[in-house]
Design a protein around this motif. Sequence first.
Motif, PDB file in Angstrom:
ATOM      1  N   ASN A 134       0.520   4.283   6.681  1.00 54.31           N
ATOM      2  CA  ASN A 134       0.653   3.430   5.350  1.00 54.31           C
ATOM      3  C   ASN A 134       1.456   2.204   6.026  1.00 54.31           C
ATOM      4  O   ASN A 134       0.718   0.931   5.613  1.00 54.31           O
ATOM      5  N   GLN A 135       2.318   2.387   6.508  1.00 53.67           N
ATOM      6  CA  GLN A 135       3.165   1.277   7.205  1.00 53.67           C
ATOM      7  C   GLN A 135       2.379   0.421   8.346  1.00 53.67           C
ATOM      8  O   GLN A 135       2.054  -0.883   8.344  1.00 53.67           O
ATOM      9  N   GLN A 138      -0.450  -1.546   7.124  1.00 56.64           N
ATOM     10  CA  GLN A 138      -0.119  -2.536   5.988  1.00 56.64           C
ATOM     11  C   GLN A 138       0.621  -3.789   6.631  1.00 56.64           C
ATOM     12  O   GLN A 138       0.314  -4.773   6.134  1.00 56.64           O
ATOM     13  N   GLN A 152      -7.181  -1.055   4.308  1.00 59.73           N
ATOM     14  CA  GLN A 152      -7.100  -0.801   2.839  1.00 59.73           C
ATOM     15  C   GLN A 152      -6.813   0.861   2.584  1.00 59.73           C
ATOM     16  O   GLN A 152      -6.190   0.917   1.935  1.00 59.73           O
ATOM     17  N   GLY A 155      -3.348   1.257   3.458  1.00 64.73           N
ATOM     18  CA  GLY A 155      -2.362   0.363   3.382  1.00 64.73           C
ATOM     19  C   GLY A 155      -2.381   0.231   1.630  1.00 64.73           C
ATOM     20  O   GLY A 155      -1.443  -0.670   1.363  1.00 64.73           O
ATOM     21  N   ASN A 156      -3.113   0.641   0.809  1.00 63.34           N
ATOM     22  CA  ASN A 156      -3.229   0.355  -0.397  1.00 63.34           C
ATOM     23  C   ASN A 156      -1.969   0.851  -1.091  1.00 63.34           C
ATOM     24  O   ASN A 156      -1.313   1.568  -0.793  1.00 63.34           O
ATOM     25  N   THR A 157      -1.935   0.177  -2.439  1.00 68.74           N
ATOM     26  CA  THR A 157      -0.664   0.538  -3.029  1.00 68.74           C
ATOM     27  C   THR A 157      -0.573   2.016  -3.579  1.00 68.74           C
ATOM     28  O   THR A 157       0.588   2.464  -3.563  1.00 68.74           O
ATOM     29  N   THR A 160       0.811   3.943  -0.854  1.00 62.57           N
ATOM     30  CA  THR A 160       2.018   3.888  -0.867  1.00 62.57           C
ATOM     31  C   THR A 160       2.756   4.416  -1.704  1.00 62.57           C
ATOM     32  O   THR A 160       3.882   5.153  -1.472  1.00 62.57           O
TER      33      THR A 160
END
Length: 212
Positions: A134-135, A138, A152, A155-157, A160
């Motif tokens: 994730n990090q 991102q 994406q 890294g997408n919200t 997260t």
Amino acid sequence: MTITCKLLLENHAQDWQEATVHPFLEQCQLGIIQPQQFNTWLMQDYLFVVEFTRMVGRVLASAPPEHFDVILGGLAALKDELNWFQEKATQRQLNLNIKKQPTCREYCEYMQSLADKPYPVQATAFWAIELAYNQGWQLPGKMPDPYNEFAQRWGNTDFTKYVKLLSQQADEVLETAQEDIQKQAEESFLIVAKFEHNFWQMAFHTAQHESK
Ligand SMILES: Cc1ncc(CN)c(N)n1
């Protein structure tokens, strides 16, 4: 003092930085990563995700029922992810029927070994593995095509938010875990950080002949 996911990140900031910031990702963001480096990562990560899916299945088997929703959501996303990896490999004419490189193999063996650990240790490692991507994907910021699709994915919200739920589940069981189990959870966090760094190194330093 009780260990938490937040404390692990604060106490081991350098190890975590090495796990999540790497020239491989920076060169994806600059659009200058070499195809053989990227393809090595893609093929080895597919093999990793197959074993990771099995690991998450074992985490589910150890988890209290209140944690099932989040873990089952993760498993459904992994099914989609495995299909997606296969599509990406086909588009790039890559054969996924290959051997694991030593770094990937060792990481997979480590995930298998987690089956014998108490649930708080498994939950911490599970969270750390997902947070690393994730990090990692991102932090560099928007990537050019074709890498943006990869950035994406992790890294997408929504991803997260999912990782946040994993940290809450890990924190909840760490709070009541005995000190030696908390210590094992901390060790698992550091081992994951090391393997994540090594995984980027493996792909980044791949030689041309190893990529297919
Ligand atoms: C090596 C690695 N680490 C983590 C992830 C995210 N599941 C992954 N796909 N690959």
